[in-house]
Structure formats: C-alpha cells, structure tokens
Design a protein around this motif. Structure first.
Motif, PDB file in Angstrom:
ATOM      1  N   SER A 194     -24.912 108.228 -16.865  1.00  0.00           N
ATOM      2  CA  SER A 194     -25.230 109.481 -17.328  1.00  0.00           C
ATOM      3  C   SER A 194     -26.322 110.449 -16.415  1.00  0.00           C
ATOM      4  O   SER A 194     -26.442 111.566 -16.542  1.00  0.00           O
ATOM      5  CB  SER A 194     -25.636 109.660 -18.811  1.00  0.00           C
ATOM      6  OG  SER A 194     -26.916 109.064 -18.855  1.00  0.00           O
ATOM      7  N   LEU A 195     -27.139 109.510 -15.777  1.00  0.00           N
ATOM      8  CA  LEU A 195     -28.077 110.174 -14.862  1.00  0.00           C
ATOM      9  C   LEU A 195     -27.742 110.524 -13.490  1.00  0.00           C
ATOM     10  O   LEU A 195     -28.470 110.741 -12.644  1.00  0.00           O
ATOM     11  CB  LEU A 195     -29.441 109.232 -14.944  1.00  0.00           C
ATOM     12  CG  LEU A 195     -29.970 109.060 -16.521  1.00  0.00           C
ATOM     13  CD1 LEU A 195     -31.126 107.948 -16.128  1.00  0.00           C
ATOM     14  CD2 LEU A 195     -30.704 110.319 -16.975  1.00  0.00           C
TER      15      LEU A 195
ATOM     16  N   ASP B 215     -26.161 112.148 -11.743  1.00  0.00           N
ATOM     17  CA  ASP B 215     -26.165 113.681 -10.882  1.00  0.00           C
ATOM     18  C   ASP B 215     -27.431 114.177 -11.035  1.00  0.00           C
ATOM     19  O   ASP B 215     -27.961 114.984 -10.225  1.00  0.00           O
ATOM     20  CB  ASP B 215     -24.945 114.429 -11.251  1.00  0.00           C
ATOM     21  CG  ASP B 215     -23.332 113.944 -11.060  1.00  0.00           C
ATOM     22  OD1 ASP B 215     -23.450 113.097 -10.237  1.00  0.00           O
ATOM     23  OD2 ASP B 215     -22.598 114.077 -11.948  1.00  0.00           O
ATOM     24  N   ILE B 216     -27.823 114.404 -12.212  1.00  0.00           N
ATOM     25  CA  ILE B 216     -28.986 115.117 -12.633  1.00  0.00           C
ATOM     26  C   ILE B 216     -30.238 114.607 -11.824  1.00  0.00           C
ATOM     27  O   ILE B 216     -31.064 115.494 -11.472  1.00  0.00           O
ATOM     28  CB  ILE B 216     -29.163 115.342 -14.151  1.00  0.00           C
ATOM     29  CG1 ILE B 216     -29.884 113.742 -14.711  1.00  0.00           C
ATOM     30  CG2 ILE B 216     -28.149 115.769 -15.105  1.00  0.00           C
ATOM     31  CD1 ILE B 216     -30.238 113.847 -16.143  1.00  0.00           C
TER      32      ILE B 216
ATOM     33  N   SER C 247     -34.398 116.448 -22.899  1.00  0.00           N
ATOM     34  CA  SER C 247     -33.139 116.758 -22.651  1.00  0.00           C
ATOM     35  C   SER C 247     -32.071 115.763 -22.245  1.00  0.00           C
ATOM     36  O   SER C 247     -31.044 116.069 -22.958  1.00  0.00           O
ATOM     37  CB  SER C 247     -33.171 117.979 -21.673  1.00  0.00           C
ATOM     38  OG  SER C 247     -33.403 117.366 -20.231  1.00  0.00           O
ATOM     39  N   ILE C 248     -32.493 115.003 -21.466  1.00  0.00           N
ATOM     40  CA  ILE C 248     -31.718 113.620 -21.336  1.00  0.00           C
ATOM     41  C   ILE C 248     -31.431 112.978 -22.644  1.00  0.00           C
ATOM     42  O   ILE C 248     -30.271 112.789 -22.822  1.00  0.00           O
ATOM     43  CB  ILE C 248     -32.403 112.794 -20.565  1.00  0.00           C
ATOM     44  CG1 ILE C 248     -32.782 113.294 -19.014  1.00  0.00           C
ATOM     45  CG2 ILE C 248     -31.715 111.314 -20.334  1.00  0.00           C
ATOM     46  CD1 ILE C 248     -33.504 112.453 -18.138  1.00  0.00           C
TER      47      ILE C 248
ATOM     48  N   PHE D 247     -28.977 115.587 -24.801  1.00  0.00           N
ATOM     49  CA  PHE D 247     -27.708 116.132 -24.263  1.00  0.00           C
ATOM     50  C   PHE D 247     -26.803 114.973 -23.258  1.00  0.00           C
ATOM     51  O   PHE D 247     -25.733 115.499 -22.957  1.00  0.00           O
ATOM     52  CB  PHE D 247     -27.823 117.380 -23.293  1.00  0.00           C
ATOM     53  CG  PHE D 247     -28.587 118.452 -24.088  1.00  0.00           C
ATOM     54  CD1 PHE D 247     -28.110 119.091 -25.483  1.00  0.00           C
ATOM     55  CD2 PHE D 247     -29.997 118.793 -23.812  1.00  0.00           C
ATOM     56  CE1 PHE D 247     -28.899 119.790 -26.338  1.00  0.00           C
ATOM     57  CE2 PHE D 247     -30.506 119.819 -24.924  1.00  0.00           C
ATOM     58  CZ  PHE D 247     -29.922 120.274 -25.774  1.00  0.00           C
ATOM     59  N   ARG D 248     -27.441 114.052 -22.896  1.00  0.00           N
ATOM     60  CA  ARG D 248     -26.848 113.311 -21.817  1.00  0.00           C
ATOM     61  C   ARG D 248     -26.492 111.909 -22.359  1.00  0.00           C
ATOM     62  O   ARG D 248     -25.878 111.115 -21.335  1.00  0.00           O
ATOM     63  CB  ARG D 248     -27.919 112.927 -20.594  1.00  0.00           C
ATOM     64  CG  ARG D 248     -28.323 114.476 -19.689  1.00  0.00           C
ATOM     65  CD  ARG D 248     -27.168 114.717 -18.907  1.00  0.00           C
ATOM     66  NE  ARG D 248     -27.140 116.044 -18.165  1.00  0.00           N
ATOM     67  CZ  ARG D 248     -26.308 116.242 -17.196  1.00  0.00           C
ATOM     68  NH1 ARG D 248     -25.635 115.551 -16.971  1.00  0.00           N
ATOM     69  NH2 ARG D 248     -26.710 117.558 -16.578  1.00  0.00           N
ATOM     70  N   LEU D 249     -26.661 111.488 -23.227  1.00  0.00           N
ATOM     71  CA  LEU D 249     -26.455 110.305 -23.807  1.00  0.00           C
ATOM     72  C   LEU D 249     -25.288 109.987 -24.970  1.00  0.00           C
ATOM     73  O   LEU D 249     -25.370 109.075 -25.416  1.00  0.00           O
ATOM     74  CB  LEU D 249     -27.684 109.736 -24.385  1.00  0.00           C
ATOM     75  CG  LEU D 249     -28.836 109.618 -23.347  1.00  0.00           C
ATOM     76  CD1 LEU D 249     -30.108 108.972 -24.149  1.00  0.00           C
ATOM     77  CD2 LEU D 249     -28.463 108.891 -21.954  1.00  0.00           C
ATOM     78  N   THR D 250     -24.319 110.961 -24.755  1.00  0.00           N
ATOM     79  CA  THR D 250     -23.217 111.159 -25.650  1.00  0.00           C
ATOM     80  C   THR D 250     -22.516 109.740 -25.793  1.00  0.00           C
ATOM     81  O   THR D 250     -22.175 108.918 -26.813  1.00  0.00           O
ATOM     82  CB  THR D 250     -22.348 112.053 -25.537  1.00  0.00           C
ATOM     83  OG1 THR D 250     -23.119 113.234 -25.632  1.00  0.00           O
ATOM     84  CG2 THR D 250     -21.047 112.092 -26.764  1.00  0.00           C
TER      85      THR D 250
END
Length: 275
Positions: free
Chosen positions: A115-116, A118-119, A130-131, A134-137
C-alpha cells in the motif's frame, strides 16, 4: 520526503526504531513531529516502507484487532478477548498451520508495504494519519479475516473443553472397575488388563454409549471412550508419539491416572503379555 506524525512522541518512537545505519544511508532527520528523509536509491524506499509497516503493526494492530473483536463480533468479556487475541497471535506466528482456513491468508506485513509502494516515491509530503485512514483497506480487511478464523477456532476449543470436562466428570462419578489398563499404540490399539491379558471384546463397551448420551455426549467409538467404559484406576500408554492429539486428549481426560512410556518399554516386556 517529509512524513508528519500525530505527535512528537510518535515521531521520536518511529525515529528511534530505525537502525542507525539506515538513518545515515537515507539521511533521516527528526524535526519535532516530522521526519525528513532523503533516500538516494530505490532500495531505501523499500526499507522505509518495511519500517513503517513494522511501526504500524507494533503500535496499532492490537487495538484494531480488539476493536474488530468487540464491534464486529460482539465479544466483550476480557477473558474471551484475551483468548481470541492469543489465537490470532498464534496464527501470525505460524503456530496454527493445522487450520486450513489460515493457509490462504495474505502476509499482512506485505499488504502494508504494497500500500506504500507508490506514495513514498510520488509524494514529497505525507502524514502517517492519512496512511492509517486511507491506505490500509486491504490490511484492515485481512485483520478481520484473521479474527474471524480465530473466533471459529475459539468456539471449537470451547466446545472441546466442555466435552473434556464432561468426560472427566464421568470418570469421577463412577467406581473404577479395574486397577490398570495398558494401551499399545498400534493400529488398531491393543488393550491389556492388569494381568497382561488382551482385552478382546472391546466392542462390548458399546453398551456404555447410552449412558454417555445421558451426559449429553453423542460421539463415535474411540479409544478414549473405551477406556472410560473400562474405568481403570490407572492407564499406561506405550507410544512413540506422546504429542499426538489423541495422546493429549487422553492426558486431559484421565489427568493423573494416565502415564506415557516409550514404545521400546513395551518391547522389553512384551513376552509377558497374553495374546
């Protein structure tokens, strides 16, 4: 790359968790509640993602698991939550490989790292919050699946423990019919009485099964139920697999009435047994 944390303490905790060699290689600086990093090679970004993954798991995972257990599955008793969390931890540690459902589960650490991917390279500024939001679904969904499997296992363990408890009470409720039974771990099991005579008519203990039903036990014939029907004061089991599930169940049911000896002990004395 600039990462904002919710507090200075959180930033310090993350910074201190980084190996000093990595801090130097990626030029990591701690600035109040922020972390500035200047990775020069792609592998540094991958390492950074791995450290963020570890930090999230160490700091937040237990709380999220507890929240899932309480809010989604409505287990609120402390003892229940502790037991379920213990099973989840055992699954994470690879100690529950016998659970078929656990075999197809993803690596939760890798889900965070993915999940990390690209960002970290595409964003100059980002926040840990924010991680988390929004990024840990995929990771949070995996946690829910782990909890679901752990709860199923917990329920099975509870049912098993009720079953064991009933068998113990039956043993305590009835007078022993013989002093000792010796069990040879073969296929099928061989049972000998205290005079070393083979117990041939093991099937006769089937008359014991109606009694078991009075105790709420409806089970298929097994070596354990056979031994309960014979009601010995002592059970000696000759086996080379004392850690097998059947042996563990025997130990739980008969407690201090049972002892386990290596199969080689049986061979030394076998001449004295009547077939």
């Amino acid at each position: 790359m600039d990462i904002a944390f919710e507090s200075k303490q959180e930033a310090v905790e993350f910074y201190r968790g980084l190996p000093s060699t990595f801090r130097q290689a990626a030029n990591v600086l701690l600035i109040n509640s922020r972390l500035a990093a200047f990775p020069e090679i792609e592998s540094d970004y991958k390492e950074f993602a791995r450290f963020i993954s570890r930090f999230i798991i160490d700091r937040y995972e237990k709380g999220w698991l507890t929240e899932i257990i309480e809010k989604h599955y409505l287990f609120t008793e402390p003892e229940e939550k502790i037991a379920i969390l213990g099973i989840v931890s055992a699954i994470f540690a690879g100690e529950k490989n016998d659970l078929p459902q656990a075999g197809g589960l993803p690596d939760r650490k890798q889900l965070i790292i993915d999940s990390l991917a690209d960002i970290l390279t595409e964003h100059c500024t980002l926040s840990l919050q924010s991680i988390l939001r929004f990024r840990l679904t995929a990771y949070r969904e995996a946690l829910r699946r782990f909890v679901e499997i752990a709860i199923d296992e917990y329920k099975l363990e509870q049912e098993y423990q009720v079953f064991i408890d009933k068998l113990r009470r039956i043993i305590r409720a009835y007078k022993p019919l013989c002093e000792k039974i010796e069990v040879f771990d073969e296929s099928p099991f061989k049972l000998f009485d205290d005079r070393h005579r083979l117990i041939r008519n093991v099937q006769s203990v089937r008359s014991f099964y109606p009694l078991l039903k009075q105790w709420g036990i409806d089970a298929e014939p097994s070596i354990i139920l056979t031994l309960i029907a014979l009601a010995p004061k002592q059970v000696v089991v000759y086996t080379d697999r004392p850690e097998h599930g059947m042996m563990k169940t025997l130990h739980q049911v008969f407690e201090d009435r049972v002892c386990f000896l290596p199969g080689s002990f049986r061979a030394e004395n076998e001449a004295g047994y009547s077939q």
